[in-house]
Design a protein around this motif. Structure first.
Motif, PDB file in Angstrom:
ATOM      1  N   ILE A 365       0.849  -1.159   0.020  1.00 55.65           N
ATOM      2  CA  ILE A 365      -0.040  -0.176  -0.009  1.00 55.65           C
ATOM      3  C   ILE A 365       0.848   1.383   0.206  1.00 55.65           C
ATOM      4  CG2 ILE A 365      -1.503   1.309   1.326  1.00 55.65           C
ATOM      5  CD1 ILE A 365      -2.765  -1.384   2.246  1.00 55.65           C
ATOM      6  N   ALA A 366       2.100   1.325   0.767  1.00 56.72           N
ATOM      7  CA  ALA A 366       2.920   2.331   0.973  1.00 56.72           C
ATOM      8  C   ALA A 366       3.342   2.676  -0.496  1.00 56.72           C
ATOM      9  CB  ALA A 366       3.893   2.104   1.897  1.00 56.72           C
ATOM     10  N   VAL A 367       3.849   1.440  -1.068  1.00 58.43           N
ATOM     11  CA  VAL A 367       4.555   1.791  -2.581  1.00 58.43           C
ATOM     12  C   VAL A 367       3.522   2.360  -3.174  1.00 58.43           C
ATOM     13  CG1 VAL A 367       5.779   0.660  -4.302  1.00 58.43           C
ATOM     14  CG2 VAL A 367       6.490   0.154  -1.931  1.00 58.43           C
ATOM     15  N   ALA A 368       2.369   1.750  -3.259  1.00 60.86           N
ATOM     16  CA  ALA A 368       1.297   1.968  -4.425  1.00 60.86           C
ATOM     17  C   ALA A 368       0.990   3.742  -4.231  1.00 60.86           C
ATOM     18  CB  ALA A 368       0.066   1.142  -4.244  1.00 60.86           C
ATOM     19  N   ARG A 369       1.245   4.153  -3.037  1.00 63.48           N
ATOM     20  CA  ARG A 369       0.948   5.638  -2.776  1.00 63.48           C
ATOM     21  C   ARG A 369       1.803   6.444  -3.702  1.00 63.48           C
ATOM     22  NH1 ARG A 369      -1.930   7.483   1.602  1.00 63.48           N
ATOM     23  NH2 ARG A 369      -0.664   9.311   1.405  1.00 63.48           N
ATOM     24  N   ARG A 370       2.961   5.885  -4.186  1.00 63.07           N
ATOM     25  CA  ARG A 370       3.752   6.754  -4.954  1.00 63.07           C
ATOM     26  C   ARG A 370       3.646   6.399  -6.415  1.00 63.07           C
ATOM     27  NH1 ARG A 370       8.954   5.243  -6.944  1.00 63.07           N
ATOM     28  NH2 ARG A 370       9.381   3.856  -5.420  1.00 63.07           N
ATOM     29  N   THR A 371       3.544   5.067  -6.546  1.00 61.19           N
ATOM     30  CA  THR A 371       3.631   4.472  -8.126  1.00 61.19           C
ATOM     31  C   THR A 371       2.292   4.418  -8.604  1.00 61.19           C
ATOM     32  OG1 THR A 371       3.680   2.145  -7.349  1.00 61.19           O
ATOM     33  CG2 THR A 371       5.873   3.462  -7.581  1.00 61.19           C
ATOM     34  N   ARG A 372       1.211   4.475  -7.828  1.00 64.64           N
ATOM     35  CA  ARG A 372      -0.001   4.036  -8.341  1.00 64.64           C
ATOM     36  C   ARG A 372       0.207   2.568  -8.960  1.00 64.64           C
ATOM     37  NH1 ARG A 372      -3.213   6.208  -5.326  1.00 64.64           N
ATOM     38  NH2 ARG A 372      -2.193   8.073  -4.350  1.00 64.64           N
ATOM     39  N   SER A 373       0.625   1.673  -8.738  1.00 61.75           N
ATOM     40  CA  SER A 373       0.678   0.711  -9.715  1.00 61.75           C
ATOM     41  C   SER A 373       1.034  -0.505  -8.735  1.00 61.75           C
ATOM     42  CB  SER A 373       1.912   0.433 -10.481  1.00 61.75           C
ATOM     43  OG  SER A 373       2.316  -0.455 -11.060  1.00 61.75           O
ATOM     44  N   GLY A 374       0.657  -1.860  -8.826  1.00 59.46           N
ATOM     45  CA  GLY A 374       0.868  -3.054  -8.285  1.00 59.46           C
ATOM     46  C   GLY A 374       1.801  -3.704  -9.119  1.00 59.46           C
ATOM     47  N   GLU A 375       2.239  -3.328 -10.035  1.00 59.00           N
ATOM     48  CA  GLU A 375       3.234  -4.163 -10.973  1.00 59.00           C
ATOM     49  C   GLU A 375       4.545  -4.362 -10.170  1.00 59.00           C
ATOM     50  OE1 GLU A 375       2.474  -5.637 -14.004  1.00 59.00           O
ATOM     51  OE2 GLU A 375       0.654  -4.905 -13.271  1.00 59.00           O
ATOM     52  N   ILE A 376       5.163  -5.497 -10.306  1.00 59.62           N
ATOM     53  CA  ILE A 376       6.263  -5.925  -9.486  1.00 59.62           C
ATOM     54  C   ILE A 376       7.497  -4.947 -10.032  1.00 59.62           C
ATOM     55  CG2 ILE A 376       8.269  -7.508  -9.100  1.00 59.62           C
ATOM     56  CD1 ILE A 376       5.816  -9.667  -8.887  1.00 59.62           C
ATOM     57  N   GLY A 377       7.330  -4.677 -11.528  1.00 58.60           N
ATOM     58  CA  GLY A 377       8.240  -3.601 -12.061  1.00 58.60           C
ATOM     59  C   GLY A 377       8.385  -2.538 -11.497  1.00 58.60           C
ATOM     60  N   SER A 378       7.286  -1.859 -10.785  1.00 52.78           N
ATOM     61  CA  SER A 378       7.374  -0.675  -9.891  1.00 52.78           C
ATOM     62  C   SER A 378       8.192  -0.576  -8.799  1.00 52.78           C
ATOM     63  CB  SER A 378       5.953  -0.043  -9.708  1.00 52.78           C
ATOM     64  OG  SER A 378       5.290  -1.072  -8.787  1.00 52.78           O
ATOM     65  N   TYR A 379       8.584  -1.839  -8.366  1.00 53.31           N
ATOM     66  CA  TYR A 379       9.479  -1.905  -7.143  1.00 53.31           C
ATOM     67  C   TYR A 379      11.161  -1.478  -7.584  1.00 53.31           C
ATOM     68  CZ  TYR A 379       5.569  -3.222  -4.352  1.00 53.31           C
ATOM     69  OH  TYR A 379       4.285  -3.188  -3.559  1.00 53.31           O
ATOM     70  N   ASP A 380      11.264  -1.483  -8.853  1.00 54.08           N
ATOM     71  CA  ASP A 380      12.536  -1.297  -9.376  1.00 54.08           C
ATOM     72  C   ASP A 380      13.426  -0.004  -8.791  1.00 54.08           C
ATOM     73  OD1 ASP A 380      12.284  -3.151 -11.177  1.00 54.08           O
ATOM     74  OD2 ASP A 380      12.531  -2.071 -12.802  1.00 54.08           O
ATOM     75  N   GLY A 381      14.409  -0.546  -7.958  1.00 48.69           N
ATOM     76  CA  GLY A 381      15.238   0.304  -7.439  1.00 48.69           C
ATOM     77  C   GLY A 381      14.658   0.955  -6.125  1.00 48.69           C
ATOM     78  N   LEU A 382      13.653   0.545  -5.596  1.00 47.94           N
ATOM     79  CA  LEU A 382      13.245   0.881  -4.345  1.00 47.94           C
ATOM     80  C   LEU A 382      14.051   1.156  -3.095  1.00 47.94           C
ATOM     81  CD1 LEU A 382      10.400   1.643  -3.005  1.00 47.94           C
ATOM     82  CD2 LEU A 382      10.239  -0.545  -2.008  1.00 47.94           C
ATOM     83  N   PHE A 383      15.395   0.180  -3.170  1.00 46.37           N
ATOM     84  CA  PHE A 383      16.389   0.323  -2.153  1.00 46.37           C
ATOM     85  C   PHE A 383      17.191   1.790  -2.338  1.00 46.37           C
ATOM     86  CE2 PHE A 383      20.448  -0.263  -0.968  1.00 46.37           C
ATOM     87  CZ  PHE A 383      20.532  -0.520   0.363  1.00 46.37           C
TER      88      PHE A 383
END
Lengths: 503, 529
Positions: A365-383
């Motif tokens: 949910i926290a990540v989707a707030r930024r990316t508006r996406s649930g694709e695993i690709g949208s986690y690229d470079g989260l670190f």
């Protein structure tokens, strides 16, 4: 019958009902969508309901209501506590999601808490009718919740699919229960257990009827806990429902189904060696193997993280079914020690799974707030963009994969333990299949980790601020996952208390 | 249980790096100097604790069986032993102690980690980020140190697994071009093995009655109790199954042929420090598992398995050597040489004699130092020339003579030149195969001995070939004008202790044999070695 009513034993449910009413009244006073107080009322109500659970636990006396149909013992209290904590975490996940998403807030929390009311009832239910009513109380609000994004066609599909499957499974279950009732003449679980063990009551002509009844009821529950081959609604429903609802479905609502299974198996059909002739456990063993294998293979090819977690929850459900099968095998051999530890194992797995899966969804949910996406690709470079978020997500995923020293290892360990302890070809095969499956599972969990750590962040990606409630839920889950992983005695002790008097 | 400081010292060896990790995580990412300093201090502190244990052990002569038994008789526990309840519901304890097997490995682990931190000082591979890199090293050290002192199977399992994630990240984030494939391969292979290892542990727990005097089955995860227990009640088939599960877990970690395929990939792609730690410590977790858990707890099954383990070991020796000769990448060549060297270690273990197992432990330490050094050099060569292609390298002795000489020295040590540490790992291992433990097929093992001896010739072949390619000849044209640095100060600081130890252990191998011998004798007496 004792005419005095045990208010104390019923206090958690009474607090929940009062909260539900308060939510409705608050909506009348402050109609409209922006009634922010509702989330506060709901969370205060849930925490308040925890208080009587704790006082009852401190009291330590087993209370029996309604002639044994409703029992408040350590087992019930531990699970009630778990359901309430899981709900509190779900509310923390939901506050901002629901608040910002143009939803009817009080209805949301009203439905959520009604479902929880069903769960607390389920933990105490010891007769078929109570179990059925509790299960429906859990399920019906969640049908509506799954379709809560009513302008979104995927959410509508999620709701309708979930509803139709739910109705079908309830019908099957009820049909099966009626067979069992017909053969045994009772709906009380302990009496069912006694009568199944008594050949003068359940004669050899009736045995076929009971076996069919138990089989149908198991299929009904298999739908509820999304075991293969009755799992296929889960990915669609999980993807379409609002994410906090998905978290709730995959943890609390699934746990509701498992608790019903636990009660029916341990107090009813599998109460003693003599009542254990229905071979229900062979069905469970097949469900366990197929669910974990199918769930894991399905998860491998997912590109959407919510769908992946849906398949992962099917697989984790398969792992949770392993101790059931181990219990049945052990009971057939008259080995009651094993039965105890299998029971513990299910409870431990449910608790641990709840914490780590809610944590993972919180990050989603926290990540989707930024990316508006649930694709695993949208986690690229989260670190690179949000290192802390990447680290805790890694912890939750590693925990789901069962890597020590995170809580998931202990859940997996107790599951393996019950299978090995049951021993024999069935037990060992289950353990080996589960072992291979946990390696497959690591692959897709690490796939997300790979995205977060090894891939470069897209141009201009920036960390989005995470609201306080969401941060709190992530922090709570992180602490839980670490504390239980390093000192599993925390949950082990709960499971130990729970099993006193079983077997 | 030990009292006072002695009760804490082993715990400190393991968890001081964790304290350092906590501090590092709190420091801001930009404050690189403070991060490096905290890491160095915590690894040094951990090493100091490990050395304290070593010095106490040696000065009190606990390496003599009589001294140790009299200490145990007097105090009821071995020196530094701690045994506390941990997870009561599954009967698992926080039980840590050292013996002649774990002590040298623990010291080696703490020692190599410090050197890795020193080497990293100005050598952080892309994408830099010292905070994350050093945090992972510290986490790795917790797992590595812990594995060698754990006396409880569950505790052992936890430490054994802790190393997985940090190494996965180290390869995956800081590794070479093919890092994603290598990291996941490493992870899944090891996880697969450890899943079966865990099942084996559980089977040991449920099948073995650790106290025959008490009524009913007494279960325990305690390695010592399981070793001492009577296993005659377990059928041979079950023992073989359990040992097979354990051996699978350990063999993948070692790695033995045919489970070795993760190793060349992981080693080649890993950053220098990652390769060093992999070679020096992580591989030893597998061989240590065989010696500490597999052999002593299930000696009968181990004897049935031993000829096969020996066979895989000698296949590994020859296959690894031939693999080396086919490589074009310096680092990949060294990685394959690890497969061969671990083959010698496994051959020593497979003989199940005290001679062979002593050799195996010596081989573990020697391989850790020598191959660790070779990976360091490969890393520095890569750093200076930006390539590890053997066909492009040459003339290192002219351009960077010091590094060239060190490479030559390590190649000699690695091929088992007498007088250097490598010799004492290889030669006795081969010798021990001449006379394996009673009950093992002598002819088979003598055949293995011959094959292994041929393997040493091949080893000389590929190491000298590498040395020739990299160090001899004229510098290649493309690097003629390149500004080549010779060994830097940080490199000297990291390498010199290792080089000195290679010589010291080579000249006076008793330094180590003395430490291990009594423990190994006690161990092998349990299975008539």
């Amino acid at each position: 019958m004792n005419p005095t009513f045990d208010w104390h034993a019923f206090a958690p449910e009474i607090v929940l009902v009062s909260t539900i009413l308060a939510l409705l009244i608050a909506d009348l006073i402050h109609p409209g969508r922006s009634s922010w107080q509702t989330s506060r009322i709901a969370s205060i109500g849930v925490l308040a309901a925890l208080v009587p659970v704790l006082t009852l636990a401190a009291d330590g006396v087993d209370r029996t209501l309604f002639d044994g149909a409703y029992v408040v013992d350590n087992y019930a209290l531990a699970l009630k506590g778990f359901f309430l904590v899981a709900t509190y975490l779900t509310i923390l996940l939901s506050v901002d999601y629901i608040g910002e998403g143009d939803y009817y807030q009080s209805e949301f929390y009203f439905l959520l808490l009604t479902s929880v009311l069903g769960m607390t009832a389920m933990a105490s239910a010891r007769d078929l009718i109570t179990i059925f009513v509790a299960l429906e109380t859990i399920s019906i609000p969640t049908y509506v919740l799954a379709g809560f994004r009513k302008h979104d066609r995927i959410s509508n599909e999620a709701g309708i699919k979930y509803y139709i499957i739910g109705a079908l499974s309830s019908a099957l279950m009820l049909y099966g229960m009626s067979f069992v009732y017909g053969a045994t003449g009772t709906t009380m679980l302990t009496e069912i257990g006694d009568r199944l063990a008594d050949p003068s009551v359940v004669t050899s002509e009736l045995r076929g009827l009971v076996a069919v009844g138990v089989f149908l009821a198991l299929i009904g529950f298999a739908f509820k806990v999304s075991a293969w081959p009755f799992h296929w609604w889960a990915p669609d429903t999980y993807e379409g429902a609002p994410t906090p609802v998905t978290a709730f479905l995959s943890v609390a609502s699934k746990a509701g189904g498992f608790v019903a299974l636990l009660s029916i198996v341990f107090f009813g059909v599998g109460a003693s060696q003599a009542s254990n002739w229905t071979n229900w456990w062979a069905v469970m063993a097949i469900f366990a193997v197929t669910s974990m294998t199918w769930g894991n293979l399905g998860a491998l090819k997912q590109t959407n993280i919510v769908r992946m977690l849906a398949y992962s929850s099917i697989a984790q459900g398969g792992f949770m079914l392993v101790p059931f099968a181990a219990y049945g095998i052990a009971l057939d051999d008259g080995n009651l020690d094993v039965a105890r530890s299998a029971f513990q194992s299910v409870v431990v797995y449910l608790l641990v799974y709840g914490v780590m899966n809610l944590g993972a969804f919180a990050v989603v949910i926290a990540v989707a707030r930024r990316t508006r996406s649930g694709e695993i690709g949208s986690y690229d470079g989260l670190f690179q963009t949000s290192p802390a978020l990447a680290v805790v997500m890694t912890m939750f995923l590693a925990s789901l994969a069962g890597i020590p020293p995170l809580a998931g290892w202990f859940a997996k360990f107790t599951m393996f333990r019950s299978a090995i302890e049951a021993s024999g070809p069935w037990g060992v095969s289950l353990a080996v299949i589960a072992g291979i499956n946990s390696v497959i599972a690591a692959y897709y969990y690490l796939n997300v980790v790979r995205s977060m750590w090894f891939k470069p962040a897209p141009e201009g990606a920036q960390a989005a601020p995470i609201p306080a409630a969401l941060t709190a839920s992530i922090a709570l889950c992180t602490v839980g996952v670490l504390a239980v992983g390093v000192y599993p005695q925390l949950f082990g002790k709960i499971a130990d208390l729970v099993t006193v008097g079983i077997g | 249980m030990a009292t006072g400081f002695d009760a804490w010292v082993l715990t400190l060896v393991v968890f001081l790096p964790l304290v350092g990790l906590g501090v590092v995580l709190l420091l801001p990412k930009e404050d690189e100097h403070a991060i490096k300093l905290v890491t160095l201090v915590s690894t040094l502190a951990s090493l100091a604790m490990a050395l304290y244990v070593l010095v106490e052990w040696v000065s009190n002569k606990y390496y003599e069986t009589e001294k140790l038994t009299s200490f145990v008789a007097e105090n009821g526990h071995t020196p530094f032993e701690v045994n506390k309840t941990w997870i009561d519901v599954i009967n698992s304890n926080y039980h840590v102690a050292v013996d002649g097997l774990g002590l040298p490995m623990m010291v080696l682990s703490a020692f190599v980690t410090v050197l890795c931190v020193i080497y990293s000082w100005n050598h952080f591979p892309e994408p830099h980020n010292p905070k994350a890199f050093l945090a992972l090293i510290l986490l790795l050290e917790v797992g590595m140190n812990g594995t060698f002192i754990a006396q409880d199977l569950i505790l052992f399992f936890i430490f054994f697994e802790i190393v997985l994630l940090p190494m996965y990240f180290m390869i995956g984030v800081w590794g070479g071009p093919n890092r994603e494939y290598a990291s996941i391969k490493f992870f899944l292979f090891t996880l697969f093995g450890s899943a079966f290892m865990l099942l084996g542990f559980l089977a040991l727990y449920f099948k073995i009655d650790v106290d025959a005097n008490l009524a009913g089955m007494q279960h325990s995860f305690d390695i010592g109790l399981l070793t001492a227990a009577d296993k005659s009640g377990i059928t041979n088939g079950v023992q073989l199954l359990i040992f097979g599960a354990l051996a699978l877990g350990f063999a993948i970690k070692v790695p033995m042929f045919p489970f070795h395929t993760w190793l060349p990939d992981a080693h080649t792609e890993a950053p220098t420090v990652g390769s060093v730690l992999l070679a020096a410590i992580l591989l030893k977790l597998g061989t240590y598992g065989f010696i500490k858990i597999g052999l002593p707890i299930l000696p009968d099954a181990a004897k049935d398995f031993a000829p096969w383990i020996g066979l895989l070991a000698v296949i590994g020796i020859v296959y690894g050597a031939l693999g080396c000769l086919a490589q074009t990448d310096m680092k990949r060549l060294i990685a394959f040489s690890s497969v061969a060297h671990m083959g010698f270690v496994m051959l020593g273990i497979a003989t199940m004699t005290d001679f062979g197992i002593n050799a195996a432990i010596f081989g573990m330490v020697a391989h850790g130092l020598i191959t660790g050094m070779l990976f360091f050099i490969a890393g520095s060569v890569q750093h200076t020339f930006h390539t590890r292609e053997l066909s492009r390298l040459g003339g290192l002795l002219i351009q960077a003579p010091k590094m060239g000489w060190i490479l030559g020295f390590c190649a000699m040590a690695s091929l088992g030149l007498p007088g250097l540490a490598g010799f004492w790992g290889e030669f006795p291992a081969i010798m021990s195969a001449f006379d394996p433990a009673s009950g093992l097929p002598v002819e088979t093992f003598r055949t293995y001995m011959v094959i292994a001896a041929v393997g040493t010739v091949l080893a000389a072949g590929y190491l000298l070939w590498m040395l020739q390619k990299v160090a001899f000849g004229e510098p290649k044209k493309e690097f003629e004008d390149a500004h080549i640095h010779d060994v830097s100060t940080a490199e000297w600081l990291a390498w010199l202790p290792m080089l000195l130890l290679i010589v010291a252990l080579g000249v006076y191998p008793n330094l180590l044999f003395k430490l291990t011998d009594s423990a190994v004798t006690t161990l092998t007496s349990g299975f008539g070695g």
